[in-house]
Design a protein around this motif. Structure first.
Motif, PDB file in Angstrom:
ATOM      1  N   ARG A 216      20.527  49.789  82.848  1.00 60.09           N
ATOM      2  CA  ARG A 216      19.859  48.840  81.955  1.00 60.09           C
ATOM      3  C   ARG A 216      20.073  49.197  80.483  1.00 60.09           C
ATOM      4  NH1 ARG A 216      13.939  49.619  84.031  1.00 60.09           N
ATOM      5  NH2 ARG A 216      14.800  51.727  84.294  1.00 60.09           N
ATOM      6  N   ALA A 217      20.594  50.385  80.214  1.00 58.74           N
ATOM      7  CA  ALA A 217      20.751  50.859  78.838  1.00 58.74           C
ATOM      8  C   ALA A 217      22.119  50.488  78.293  1.00 58.74           C
ATOM      9  CB  ALA A 217      20.566  52.369  78.789  1.00 58.74           C
ATOM     10  N   SER A 218      22.143  50.004  77.041  1.00 55.29           N
ATOM     11  CA  SER A 218      23.391  49.822  76.297  1.00 55.29           C
ATOM     12  C   SER A 218      23.288  50.644  75.024  1.00 55.29           C
ATOM     13  CB  SER A 218      23.633  48.349  75.970  1.00 55.29           C
ATOM     14  OG  SER A 218      22.591  47.834  75.150  1.00 55.29           O
ATOM     15  N   LEU A 219      24.410  51.234  74.591  1.00 52.45           N
ATOM     16  CA  LEU A 219      24.388  52.149  73.451  1.00 52.45           C
ATOM     17  C   LEU A 219      25.240  51.605  72.328  1.00 52.45           C
ATOM     18  CD1 LEU A 219      24.472  54.158  76.262  1.00 52.45           C
ATOM     19  CD2 LEU A 219      23.676  55.680  74.464  1.00 52.45           C
ATOM     20  N   HIS A 220      24.733  51.741  71.093  1.00 51.95           N
ATOM     21  CA  HIS A 220      25.382  51.146  69.930  1.00 51.95           C
ATOM     22  C   HIS A 220      25.392  52.147  68.783  1.00 51.95           C
ATOM     23  CE1 HIS A 220      24.814  47.167  71.878  1.00 51.95           C
ATOM     24  NE2 HIS A 220      23.671  47.711  72.292  1.00 51.95           N
ATOM     25  N   TRP A 221      26.589  52.550  68.359  1.00 54.66           N
ATOM     26  CA  TRP A 221      26.746  53.382  67.162  1.00 54.66           C
ATOM     27  C   TRP A 221      26.778  52.431  65.977  1.00 54.66           C
ATOM     28  CZ3 TRP A 221      31.910  56.141  65.627  1.00 54.66           C
ATOM     29  CH2 TRP A 221      31.694  56.934  64.492  1.00 54.66           C
ATOM     30  N   ALA A 222      25.671  52.340  65.254  1.00 53.27           N
ATOM     31  CA  ALA A 222      25.544  51.322  64.209  1.00 53.27           C
ATOM     32  C   ALA A 222      24.522  51.749  63.180  1.00 53.27           C
ATOM     33  CB  ALA A 222      25.136  49.982  64.832  1.00 53.27           C
ATOM     34  N   ASP A 223      24.669  51.176  61.986  1.00 52.04           N
ATOM     35  CA  ASP A 223      23.744  51.369  60.878  1.00 52.04           C
ATOM     36  C   ASP A 223      22.852  50.137  60.816  1.00 52.04           C
ATOM     37  OD1 ASP A 223      22.425  51.696  58.452  1.00 52.04           O
ATOM     38  OD2 ASP A 223      24.202  52.407  57.390  1.00 52.04           O
ATOM     39  N   LEU A 224      21.562  50.319  61.050  1.00 49.89           N
ATOM     40  CA  LEU A 224      20.643  49.183  61.084  1.00 49.89           C
ATOM     41  C   LEU A 224      20.454  48.538  59.717  1.00 49.89           C
ATOM     42  CD1 LEU A 224      18.068  50.569  63.633  1.00 49.89           C
ATOM     43  CD2 LEU A 224      19.321  48.418  63.867  1.00 49.89           C
ATOM     44  N   ARG A 225      20.994  49.158  58.676  1.00 49.05           N
ATOM     45  CA  ARG A 225      20.989  48.502  57.369  1.00 49.05           C
ATOM     46  C   ARG A 225      22.041  47.402  57.305  1.00 49.05           C
ATOM     47  NH1 ARG A 225      21.023  54.184  54.184  1.00 49.05           N
ATOM     48  NH2 ARG A 225      22.483  54.549  55.909  1.00 49.05           N
ATOM     49  N   GLU A 228      24.846  44.661  62.457  1.00 48.10           N
ATOM     50  CA  GLU A 228      25.118  44.986  63.856  1.00 48.10           C
ATOM     51  C   GLU A 228      24.156  46.065  64.355  1.00 48.10           C
ATOM     52  OE1 GLU A 228      27.243  43.347  65.715  1.00 48.10           O
ATOM     53  OE2 GLU A 228      27.840  42.105  64.005  1.00 48.10           O
ATOM     54  N   PRO A 229      23.844  46.022  65.657  1.00 50.97           N
ATOM     55  CA  PRO A 229      24.182  44.970  66.610  1.00 50.97           C
ATOM     56  C   PRO A 229      23.270  43.759  66.433  1.00 50.97           C
ATOM     57  CG  PRO A 229      22.839  46.610  67.688  1.00 50.97           C
ATOM     58  CD  PRO A 229      23.074  47.124  66.288  1.00 50.97           C
ATOM     59  N   ALA A 230      23.755  42.611  66.867  1.00 50.75           N
ATOM     60  CA  ALA A 230      22.951  41.385  66.800  1.00 50.75           C
ATOM     61  C   ALA A 230      21.915  41.422  67.928  1.00 50.75           C
ATOM     62  CB  ALA A 230      23.853  40.170  66.930  1.00 50.75           C
ATOM     63  N   LEU A 231      20.639  41.362  67.577  1.00 50.94           N
ATOM     64  CA  LEU A 231      19.560  41.433  68.559  1.00 50.94           C
ATOM     65  C   LEU A 231      18.573  40.309  68.287  1.00 50.94           C
ATOM     66  CD1 LEU A 231      18.873  45.272  68.330  1.00 50.94           C
ATOM     67  CD2 LEU A 231      20.033  44.114  70.212  1.00 50.94           C
ATOM     68  N   THR A 232      18.250  39.553  69.314  1.00 41.94           N
ATOM     69  CA  THR A 232      17.264  38.468  69.167  1.00 41.94           C
ATOM     70  C   THR A 232      16.448  38.364  70.440  1.00 41.94           C
ATOM     71  OG1 THR A 232      18.848  36.822  69.982  1.00 41.94           O
ATOM     72  CG2 THR A 232      18.708  37.117  67.587  1.00 41.94           C
ATOM     73  N   GLY A 233      15.257  37.822  70.308  1.00 39.30           N
ATOM     74  CA  GLY A 233      14.426  37.511  71.462  1.00 39.30           C
ATOM     75  C   GLY A 233      13.925  38.715  72.233  1.00 39.30           C
ATOM     76  N   LEU A 234      13.810  39.870  71.578  1.00 39.35           N
ATOM     77  CA  LEU A 234      13.362  41.071  72.285  1.00 39.35           C
ATOM     78  C   LEU A 234      11.860  41.025  72.535  1.00 39.35           C
ATOM     79  CD1 LEU A 234      15.316  43.946  70.484  1.00 39.35           C
ATOM     80  CD2 LEU A 234      15.984  42.620  72.505  1.00 39.35           C
ATOM     81  N   ASP A 235      11.462  41.695  73.609  1.00 38.56           N
ATOM     82  CA  ASP A 235      10.041  41.798  73.940  1.00 38.56           C
ATOM     83  C   ASP A 235       9.381  43.003  73.280  1.00 38.56           C
ATOM     84  OD1 ASP A 235       9.748  39.606  76.038  1.00 38.56           O
ATOM     85  OD2 ASP A 235      11.449  40.747  76.824  1.00 38.56           O
ATOM     86  N   PHE A 236      10.161  44.050  73.000  1.00 36.34           N
ATOM     87  CA  PHE A 236       9.574  45.242  72.379  1.00 36.34           C
ATOM     88  C   PHE A 236      10.648  46.031  71.642  1.00 36.34           C
ATOM     89  CE2 PHE A 236      10.996  46.685  76.541  1.00 36.34           C
ATOM     90  CZ  PHE A 236      11.606  47.907  76.257  1.00 36.34           C
ATOM     91  N   VAL A 237      10.195  46.793  70.656  1.00 35.90           N
ATOM     92  CA  VAL A 237      11.017  47.785  69.957  1.00 35.90           C
ATOM     93  C   VAL A 237      10.192  49.056  69.853  1.00 35.90           C
ATOM     94  CG1 VAL A 237      12.081  48.444  67.757  1.00 35.90           C
ATOM     95  CG2 VAL A 237      12.373  46.117  68.632  1.00 35.90           C
ATOM     96  N   VAL A 238      10.818  50.199  70.150  1.00 41.64           N
ATOM     97  CA  VAL A 238      10.186  51.498  69.920  1.00 41.64           C
ATOM     98  C   VAL A 238      10.995  52.217  68.855  1.00 41.64           C
ATOM     99  CG1 VAL A 238       9.212  51.672  72.232  1.00 41.64           C
ATOM    100  CG2 VAL A 238      11.490  52.597  71.802  1.00 41.64           C
ATOM    101  N   THR A 239      10.312  52.937  67.968  1.00 42.59           N
ATOM    102  CA  THR A 239      11.062  53.625  66.923  1.00 42.59           C
ATOM    103  C   THR A 239      10.255  54.735  66.267  1.00 42.59           C
ATOM    104  OG1 THR A 239      12.399  53.323  64.928  1.00 42.59           O
ATOM    105  CG2 THR A 239      10.394  52.016  65.075  1.00 42.59           C
ATOM    106  N   ASN A 240      10.975  55.797  65.942  1.00 44.39           N
ATOM    107  CA  ASN A 240      10.507  56.862  65.056  1.00 44.39           C
ATOM    108  C   ASN A 240      11.525  56.881  63.922  1.00 44.39           C
ATOM    109  OD1 ASN A 240       9.684  59.183  63.763  1.00 44.39           O
ATOM    110  ND2 ASN A 240      10.060  60.555  65.482  1.00 44.39           N
ATOM    111  N   PRO A 241      11.352  55.997  62.926  1.00 44.91           N
ATOM    112  CA  PRO A 241      12.436  55.785  61.954  1.00 44.91           C
ATOM    113  C   PRO A 241      12.651  56.973  61.036  1.00 44.91           C
ATOM    114  CG  PRO A 241      10.484  54.563  61.309  1.00 44.91           C
ATOM    115  CD  PRO A 241      10.202  55.132  62.669  1.00 44.91           C
ATOM    116  N   PRO A 242      13.891  57.184  60.613  1.00 42.62           N
ATOM    117  CA  PRO A 242      14.174  58.249  59.650  1.00 42.62           C
ATOM    118  C   PRO A 242      13.613  57.893  58.277  1.00 42.62           C
ATOM    119  CG  PRO A 242      16.112  56.889  59.931  1.00 42.62           C
ATOM    120  CD  PRO A 242      15.093  56.387  60.912  1.00 42.62           C
TER     121      PRO A 242
END
Length: 308
Positions: A216-225, A228-242
């Motif tokens: 179920r996991a997909s991995l993306h080497w990307a800068d969220l600034r 990419e990656p294009a993400l829409t319609g998510l039910d949840f996000v978890v984060t411990n942001p830098p």
């Protein structure tokens, strides 16, 4: 065995200030913190004419990068390594001499700039490469590598989020996934359909790929600034942001994570965010989400649940 483009003659590690180091023409970027870069580990031995490194601040990570560069250079090839004085720059010359290099050491604009030629037989580079290489460590029971955020211990903020993370469901994302610790917890729920793991650090993505063995996991080497990656319609996000960029505190990073989460979540979707207690994330959270609930403040960290 390492191998690379036979026409490659120069590499650049990081983004050193142009006024401090001449950038080699046609150099391949090899920093693990710049998405899309080549891997310095894969450059063939004794194949390069020039390597320019903005050396990492961590001792083990820095020696690893220097040793990889020396291995990749042909005998007599030119190495330029620089770093701010308070982030390893004062140690560069000694470290390079320890590898058997004759070094020119120049102070300029709060940096130390070291220039060296690769000796015929550098000493100690294999030990430095082994010291900075990926490994499995028992206290985390995970694969990890020096240089990744919290590479040898569980970050207290992530530990707090793990203790209070409710069972999740649907499609989600882990922003700044690191080694995949939060992702592993999220995927314990059979109701999670898919989880995108995103990190700026290639090494983190490589280790997370080993640590999160779940279809179920997909991995993306990307800068969220970026976009990419294009993400829409998510039910949840978890984060411990830098909240550091190049060693300096940058509160804008967390604000970007908040904005990206709000854009990626469906109406009613939930963000689970942990942050250092001193970071002023309440205002951007309330601006981007319909409801913001402080869950707990403990040990210098605070946890929020924000619903879009």
């Amino acid at each position: 065995m390492p191998q690379t483009d036979p026409d490659l003659r120069a590499v650049l590690y990081g983004l050193p200030p142009a006024e401090l180091a001449a950038l080699p023409e046609g150099a391949a970027q090899v920093s693990p913190l710049i998405p899309g870069s080549a891997r310095l580990e894969d450059v063939a031995e004794a194949s390069l004419e020039t390597a320019v490194l903005l050396a990492p601040p961590g001792t083990v990570e820095r020696r690893y990068a220097l040793a990889l560069a020396l291995r990749a250079l042909r005998p007599g090839g030119r190495l330029v390594a620089l770093a701010p004085k308070d982030k390893g720059g004062t140690r560069l010359a000694k470290e390079l001499r320890g590898f058997g290099c004759a070094v020119t050491d120049e102070p300029r604009r709060h940096h130390r700039i070291c220039t060296a030629a690769r000796p015929e037989a550098p000493s100690g580079i294999e030990a430095a490469i082994a010291g900075g290489a990926p490994r499995h460590i028992d206290n985390l029971a995970l694969c990890t590598q020096p240089g990744i955020f919290s590479w040898d211990r569980l970050d207290p903020g992530s530990a707090l989020l793990l203790r209070h993370l409710p069972p999740l469901a649907g499609r989600g994302a882990d922003f700044g996934c690191g080694l995949g610790i939060l992702a592993r917890a999220a995927l314990k729920s059979e109701k999670v359909a898919a989880l995108a793991l995103i990190d700026l650090d290639r090494r983190a993505i490589e280790m997370a790929r080993r640590n999160v063995a779940d279809a179920r996991a997909s991995l993306h080497w990307a800068d969220l600034r970026g976009s990419e990656p294009a993400l829409t319609g998510l039910d949840f996000v978890v984060t411990n942001p830098p909240f550091h960029d190049g060693g300096a505190e940058d509160q804008a990073l967390g604000q970007v994570f908040i904005a990206r989460a709000a854009a990626a979540l469906r109406p009613g979707g939930t963000l689970h965010l942990v942050a250092n207690a001193h970071l002023p994330y309440e205002a951007p959270l309330r601006a981007a989400f319909r409801t913001v609930t402080p869950v707990v403040t403990e040990g210098g960290y605070k946890l929020f649940e924000a619903r879009k």
